[in-house]
Design an enzyme around this catalytic site. Structure first.
Site, PDB file in Angstrom:
ATOM      1  N   ASP A   9      -1.681  -4.903  -1.370  1.00  0.00           N
ATOM      2  CA  ASP A   9      -0.874  -3.816  -0.833  1.00  0.00           C
ATOM      3  C   ASP A   9      -0.234  -3.148  -2.050  1.00  0.00           C
ATOM      4  OD1 ASP A   9       0.734  -2.279   1.070  1.00  0.00           O
ATOM      5  OD2 ASP A   9       2.380  -3.575   0.434  1.00  0.00           O
ATOM      6  N   ASP A  11       3.006  -0.482  -2.166  1.00  0.00           N
ATOM      7  CA  ASP A  11       4.465  -0.357  -2.162  1.00  0.00           C
ATOM      8  C   ASP A  11       5.131  -1.687  -1.825  1.00  0.00           C
ATOM      9  OD1 ASP A  11       4.923   2.760  -2.264  1.00  0.00           O
ATOM     10  OD2 ASP A  11       3.330   2.420  -0.807  1.00  0.00           O
ATOM     11  N   ASP A 171       3.550  -7.702   1.398  1.00  0.00           N
ATOM     12  CA  ASP A 171       4.982  -8.005   1.473  1.00  0.00           C
ATOM     13  C   ASP A 171       5.584  -7.854   2.861  1.00  0.00           C
ATOM     14  OD1 ASP A 171       4.693  -5.141   1.272  1.00  0.00           O
ATOM     15  OD2 ASP A 171       6.835  -5.016   0.818  1.00  0.00           O
TER      16      ASP A 171
END
Length: 230
Positions: A9, A11, A171
């Site tokens: 991922d 960001d 995250d």
């Protein structure tokens, strides 16, 4: 035999983009009378794309952003963010070193993000690390965003990798749900933008720094190989 692949991922996982994202959000929302969002609030706002971030900022002040206004603000957000995409955004500490370490052991890398592909490429290019990722998938690349497993599965395929030799790193709940739906082992970072405590995300493994990534990635593959042979 396919080289193992880490799908990141973007960001809150690979790059700390919150300062530029929140800076753009505040610029766009100021004319709407929405008070500035602090960086401390980034975990609750960032991670599901700009439209959701705008909606969450309105909702935080008990206001509703209708579809017409949302689209107008989204376009303003994209225009401003494109011009300020890497003023303060930087890879998280140890990210580059972790990729160097894994690459020296035959691993390859790809990006699967809910950022628009063009913005993801622009950011990674501005940071000088786009060349590390032969495949960069955004929410618009395959016509459907995460947590649908399609973007992740097609990213792995486009990278010429085998799903059995792929690991995802993310995250948020979105990343975990995506990996679970794709039946890919997933590592969560606990320094990202999740509004859920990292220990409650349900990842196969959680790391607190990129220094732990290589060991965790190797462990995920060994676990799957053992399961397959058993």
């Amino acid at each position: 035999m396919h080289a193992p692949l880490v799908v990141f991922d973007l960001d809150g996982t690979l790059v700390d983009t919150a300062p530029d994202l929140i800076g753009t959000l505040n610029t766009v929302l100021a004319p709407e009378g929405i008070p500035p969002v602090t960086l401390d609030a980034a975990r609750r706002l960032v991670g599901a794309g700009a439209r959701v971030m705008i909606q969450r900022a309105f909702a935080a002040h008990q206001r509703v952003c209708d579809e017409t206004n949302l689209e107008r603000l989204f376009q303003a957000f994209i225009a401003h963010y494109s011009d300020h995409i890497a003023e303060q955004s930087r890879p998280f500490p140890g990210a580059i070193e972790a990729m160097d370490h894994l690459e020296s052991r035959g691993w390859r890398f790809a990006i699967c993000t809910n950022k628009l592909e063009g913005l993801a490429r622009r950011l990674l290019g501005a940071l000088g690390i786009d060349g590390r990722f032969p495949v960069i998938c955004g929410q618009d690349t395959f016509g459907v965003p995460k947590p649908d497993p399609t973007p992740l599965l097609r990213t792995i395929s486009a990278a010429g990798a085998d799903r059995a030799a792929a690991v995802m790193v993310g995250d948020t709940t979105t990343d975990i749900r995506t990996a679970r739906a794709a039946r890919i082992p997933v590592i969560a970072v606990d320094f990202g933008y999740s509004d859920v405590p990292p220990a409650q995300l349900g990842a196969d493994h959680t790391i607190s720094s990129f220094a732990e990534l290589a060991a965790a990635a190797h462990a995920m593959l060994r676990r799957d190989e053992t399961a397959a042979s058993g």
